[in-house]
Design a protein around this motif. Structure first.
Motif, PDB file in Angstrom:
ATOM      1  N   PHE A 247      35.981  66.481 -27.800  1.00  0.00           N
ATOM      2  CA  PHE A 247      37.326  66.209 -27.282  1.00  0.00           C
ATOM      3  C   PHE A 247      38.257  65.787 -28.411  1.00  0.00           C
ATOM      4  O   PHE A 247      39.382  66.281 -28.525  1.00  0.00           O
ATOM      5  N   SER A 248      37.801  64.867 -29.251  1.00  0.00           N
ATOM      6  CA  SER A 248      38.634  64.360 -30.350  1.00  0.00           C
ATOM      7  C   SER A 248      38.990  65.472 -31.314  1.00  0.00           C
ATOM      8  O   SER A 248      40.134  65.563 -31.796  1.00  0.00           O
ATOM      9  N   CYS A 249      38.012  66.320 -31.615  1.00  0.00           N
ATOM     10  CA  CYS A 249      38.219  67.414 -32.553  1.00  0.00           C
ATOM     11  C   CYS A 249      39.202  68.448 -32.000  1.00  0.00           C
ATOM     12  O   CYS A 249      40.094  68.912 -32.706  1.00  0.00           O
ATOM     13  N   ASN A 250      39.054  68.784 -30.711  1.00  0.00           N
ATOM     14  CA  ASN A 250      39.880  69.829 -30.106  1.00  0.00           C
ATOM     15  C   ASN A 250      41.338  69.422 -29.979  1.00  0.00           C
ATOM     16  O   ASN A 250      42.229  70.281 -29.981  1.00  0.00           O
ATOM     17  N   ARG A 251      41.603  68.119 -29.849  1.00  0.00           N
ATOM     18  CA  ARG A 251      43.001  67.703 -29.736  1.00  0.00           C
ATOM     19  C   ARG A 251      43.514  67.066 -31.027  1.00  0.00           C
ATOM     20  O   ARG A 251      44.560  66.424 -31.048  1.00  0.00           O
ATOM     21  N   ALA A 252      42.798  67.269 -32.113  1.00  0.00           N
ATOM     22  CA  ALA A 252      43.087  66.578 -33.366  1.00  0.00           C
ATOM     23  C   ALA A 252      44.507  66.824 -33.867  1.00  0.00           C
ATOM     24  O   ALA A 252      45.111  65.942 -34.476  1.00  0.00           O
ATOM     25  N   LEU A 253      45.048  68.007 -33.637  1.00  0.00           N
ATOM     26  CA  LEU A 253      46.369  68.347 -34.174  1.00  0.00           C
ATOM     27  C   LEU A 253      47.454  68.357 -33.091  1.00  0.00           C
ATOM     28  O   LEU A 253      48.547  68.878 -33.321  1.00  0.00           O
ATOM     29  N   GLU A 254      47.170  67.756 -31.941  1.00  0.00           N
ATOM     30  CA  GLU A 254      48.163  67.736 -30.865  1.00  0.00           C
ATOM     31  C   GLU A 254      49.211  66.650 -31.066  1.00  0.00           C
ATOM     32  O   GLU A 254      50.350  66.790 -30.642  1.00  0.00           O
ATOM     33  N   GLY A 255      48.837  65.530 -31.709  1.00  0.00           N
ATOM     34  CA  GLY A 255      49.777  64.435 -31.917  1.00  0.00           C
ATOM     35  C   GLY A 255      49.601  63.323 -30.899  1.00  0.00           C
ATOM     36  O   GLY A 255      48.642  63.305 -30.124  1.00  0.00           O
ATOM     37  N   CYS A 256      50.535  62.384 -30.884  1.00  0.00           N
ATOM     38  CA  CYS A 256      50.482  61.262 -29.950  1.00  0.00           C
ATOM     39  C   CYS A 256      51.834  60.564 -29.921  1.00  0.00           C
ATOM     40  O   CYS A 256      52.681  60.778 -30.792  1.00  0.00           O
ATOM     41  N   GLU A 257      52.045  59.759 -28.900  1.00  0.00           N
ATOM     42  CA  GLU A 257      53.250  58.943 -28.808  1.00  0.00           C
ATOM     43  C   GLU A 257      53.023  57.594 -29.489  1.00  0.00           C
ATOM     44  O   GLU A 257      51.890  57.124 -29.591  1.00  0.00           O
ATOM     45  N   ARG A 258      54.103  56.987 -29.924  1.00  0.00           N
ATOM     46  CA  ARG A 258      54.020  55.584 -30.314  1.00  0.00           C
ATOM     47  C   ARG A 258      54.325  54.743 -29.087  1.00  0.00           C
ATOM     48  O   ARG A 258      55.366  54.900 -28.457  1.00  0.00           O
ATOM     49  N   TRP A 259      53.400  53.856 -28.760  1.00  0.00           N
ATOM     50  CA  TRP A 259      53.562  53.009 -27.599  1.00  0.00           C
ATOM     51  C   TRP A 259      53.837  51.581 -28.017  1.00  0.00           C
ATOM     52  O   TRP A 259      53.049  50.968 -28.738  1.00  0.00           O
ATOM     53  N   MET A 260      54.966  51.058 -27.571  1.00  0.00           N
ATOM     54  CA  MET A 260      55.258  49.639 -27.723  1.00  0.00           C
ATOM     55  C   MET A 260      55.361  49.030 -26.334  1.00  0.00           C
ATOM     56  O   MET A 260      56.279  49.369 -25.574  1.00  0.00           O
ATOM     57  N   PRO A 261      54.422  48.178 -25.934  1.00  0.00           N
ATOM     58  CA  PRO A 261      54.538  47.531 -24.625  1.00  0.00           C
ATOM     59  C   PRO A 261      55.838  46.721 -24.530  1.00  0.00           C
ATOM     60  O   PRO A 261      56.259  46.087 -25.496  1.00  0.00           O
ATOM     61  N   VAL A 262      56.456  46.770 -23.367  1.00  0.00           N
ATOM     62  CA  VAL A 262      57.662  45.975 -23.096  1.00  0.00           C
ATOM     63  C   VAL A 262      57.366  45.057 -21.919  1.00  0.00           C
ATOM     64  O   VAL A 262      56.903  45.501 -20.867  1.00  0.00           O
ATOM     65  N   MET A 263      57.607  43.767 -22.110  1.00  0.00           N
ATOM     66  CA  MET A 263      57.368  42.787 -21.058  1.00  0.00           C
ATOM     67  C   MET A 263      58.543  42.764 -20.085  1.00  0.00           C
ATOM     68  O   MET A 263      59.683  42.531 -20.491  1.00  0.00           O
ATOM     69  N   VAL A 264      58.248  43.021 -18.816  1.00  0.00           N
ATOM     70  CA  VAL A 264      59.264  42.966 -17.771  1.00  0.00           C
ATOM     71  C   VAL A 264      58.937  41.775 -16.877  1.00  0.00           C
ATOM     72  O   VAL A 264      57.854  41.695 -16.294  1.00  0.00           O
ATOM     73  N   HIS A 265      59.857  40.856 -16.779  1.00  0.00           N
ATOM     74  CA  HIS A 265      59.652  39.622 -16.018  1.00  0.00           C
ATOM     75  C   HIS A 265      59.958  39.868 -14.538  1.00  0.00           C
ATOM     76  O   HIS A 265      61.097  40.171 -14.172  1.00  0.00           O
ATOM     77  N   ALA A 266      58.927  39.752 -13.710  1.00  0.00           N
ATOM     78  CA  ALA A 266      59.093  39.857 -12.264  1.00  0.00           C
ATOM     79  C   ALA A 266      59.333  38.459 -11.694  1.00  0.00           C
ATOM     80  O   ALA A 266      59.388  37.466 -12.433  1.00  0.00           O
ATOM     81  N   GLU A 267      59.448  38.385 -10.366  1.00  0.00           N
ATOM     82  CA  GLU A 267      59.722  37.098  -9.729  1.00  0.00           C
ATOM     83  C   GLU A 267      58.588  36.095  -9.942  1.00  0.00           C
ATOM     84  O   GLU A 267      58.822  34.891 -10.034  1.00  0.00           O
ATOM     85  N   ASP A 268      57.360  36.597 -10.026  1.00  0.00           N
ATOM     86  CA  ASP A 268      56.228  35.678 -10.089  1.00  0.00           C
ATOM     87  C   ASP A 268      55.243  36.029 -11.200  1.00  0.00           C
ATOM     88  O   ASP A 268      54.075  35.662 -11.129  1.00  0.00           O
ATOM     89  N   GLY A 269      55.698  36.714 -12.209  1.00  0.00           N
ATOM     90  CA  GLY A 269      54.790  37.047 -13.301  1.00  0.00           C
ATOM     91  C   GLY A 269      55.423  38.019 -14.272  1.00  0.00           C
ATOM     92  O   GLY A 269      56.635  38.237 -14.250  1.00  0.00           O
ATOM     93  N   VAL A 270      54.591  38.591 -15.101  1.00  0.00           N
ATOM     94  CA  VAL A 270      55.063  39.510 -16.127  1.00  0.00           C
ATOM     95  C   VAL A 270      54.293  40.813 -16.041  1.00  0.00           C
ATOM     96  O   VAL A 270      53.063  40.821 -15.890  1.00  0.00           O
ATOM     97  N   VAL A 271      55.016  41.926 -16.133  1.00  0.00           N
ATOM     98  CA  VAL A 271      54.408  43.257 -16.149  1.00  0.00           C
ATOM     99  C   VAL A 271      54.506  43.794 -17.577  1.00  0.00           C
ATOM    100  O   VAL A 271      55.584  43.809 -18.168  1.00  0.00           O
TER     101      VAL A 271
END
Length: 387
Positions: free
Chosen positions: A284-308
């Motif tokens: 699997f890793s080899c077959n998708r080796a040249l497909e690329g990827c996104e950069r993911w930065m988690p963003v904290m969203v404050h809900a009424e009773d916690g954080v997502v």
């Protein structure tokens, strides 16, 4: 090497999977619990290396992480041209060209390093960094003879084995001065096996504080597969211990509050849970080796009773998130955690329920990647997710 690096450093990490031999006999156990544990363990024919960071570490102390670390200037040194002499004229030193359009590619991969005086492509330098840091932290050295062809190095690979005293000497020298990694490769007539490392992901540390001096990293994640576990020795400096666990074992360690595994590593371990065979994982890793990827930065969203903890594609994820933290913007919603789960929609997020982070995702993965095994997002959630 670009104007955003005043807010973070570039880094590279390596998901290192190694085959294990379980045999056909289940050993005698003292309890049924132990027997069940052995059966769960044996569904995977490989384990993944996780290393525990020192309690004194300034970044994620006591966390179990994949080996890796910050990029050093030596990883972009033009002295690598001589080491990679047989490959330097090939696109990305024989790695090939990623199909992902440069407009959607992470800045760390598309930045032209020549304007900073380096002839080493980022795709090469970040792999060198991951291999060097893995050597420093675990003693595992992923190199091949300098006469080897790139095509022959893309199989499931063995770690380099050499006299223990000599490797210990080089390891100490490289730790004290990363430039010594180049000298070591020249003396041993070897090259870092960059071709055995496949691009897997890219995580940017989220904005967790308004402190501009807080440590953040833009990290390239690679994966490599070994036929068997190599000798592993933590450095008792940055890393104080290590474990080879199956992806399932690692997640269970986290779920029982025994081990702290940060969200990016937890997410990637959950992805690995789709593969019980190291050969299928490597394919699997080899077959998708040249497909690329996104950069993911988690963003904290404050809900009424916690954080997502939202990720790109989630309906709560901002269209244009503040990656630098300069705006000091806080994202929020007036709904509760339970309401957010029950309403559904586009989900790509972590929720902390009773102190345990769970991945909720119903999006199709990009770049021929695979989603993590996740909890059914329709199950009832008790709103105890305050962080």
């Amino acid at each position: 090497m670009d104007n955003t690096l005043q807010h973070w450093r570039e880094a590279a990490t390596l998901i290192l999977a190694a085959g294990v031999q379980h045999g056909n006999i289940i050993p005698k156990m003292d309890s049924q619990m132990s027997l069940n544990h052995e059966r769960r363990k044996s569904t995977f024919d490989y384990e993944v290396l996780l290393m525990k960071r020192s309690q004194k570490s300034g970044f994620m102390p006591n966390a179990f992480v994949f080996p890796g670390g910050a990029v050093d200037a030596s990883d972009f040194s033009n002295d690598w041209i001589k080491v990679f002499e047989r490959h330097a004229n090939k696109p990305n030193f024989g790695l090939g060209v990623v199909r992902q359009p440069s407009s959607t590619r992470s800045p760390m991969f598309v930045t032209d390093r020549r304007k900073f005086g380096s002839l080493i492509p980022g795709n090469v330098a970040f792999r060198i960094c991951a291999i060097r840091e893995t050597f420093e932290e675990s003693g595992i050295l992923l190199v091949v003879p300098d006469s080897a062809e790139a095509d022959t190095n893309q199989n499931i690979i063995n770690a380099y084995e050499q006299d223990g005293d000599e490797m210990a000497k080089w390891r100490k020298e490289v730790h004290n001065n990363p430039l010594k990694f180049i000298e070591m490769c020249k003396e041993l007539r070897c090259v870092p096996n960059i071709w055995a490392l496949y691009e897997w992901g890219n995580w940017l540390t989220p904005v967790l504080t308004m402190n501009p001096r807080a440590r953040r990293f833009d990290t390239a994640f690679y994966i490599a597969c070994l036929p068997m576990k190599p000798v592993t020795i933590d450095d008792q400096n940055e890393m104080v211990s290590f474990n080879w666990w199956t992806p399932q074992e690692a997640i269970e360690e986290y779920m029982t509050h025994t081990t702290w595994i940060p969200p990016p590593q937890l997410y990637e371990l959950s992805r690995l849970g789709n593969f019980t065979s190291i050969h299928k994982l490597h394919s699997f890793s080899c077959n998708r080796a040249l497909e690329g990827c996104e950069r993911w930065m988690p963003v904290m969203v404050h809900a009424e009773d916690g954080v997502v903890h939202t990720l790109p594609g989630d309906e709560l994820y901002p269209e244009d998130p503040d990656v630098t933290g300069q705006s000091q913007k806080m994202y929020s919603t007036n709904r509760t955690i339970e309401t957010l789960v029950r309403e559904g929609g586009r989900l790509h997020r972590f929720l902390h329920i009773n102190g345990i982070a769970t991945v909720f995702i119903n999006l199709h993965p990009k770049y021929k990647h695979i989603n993590p095994l996740s909890t059914d997002p329709t199950h009832n959630v008790v709103a105890k997710s305050k962080i």
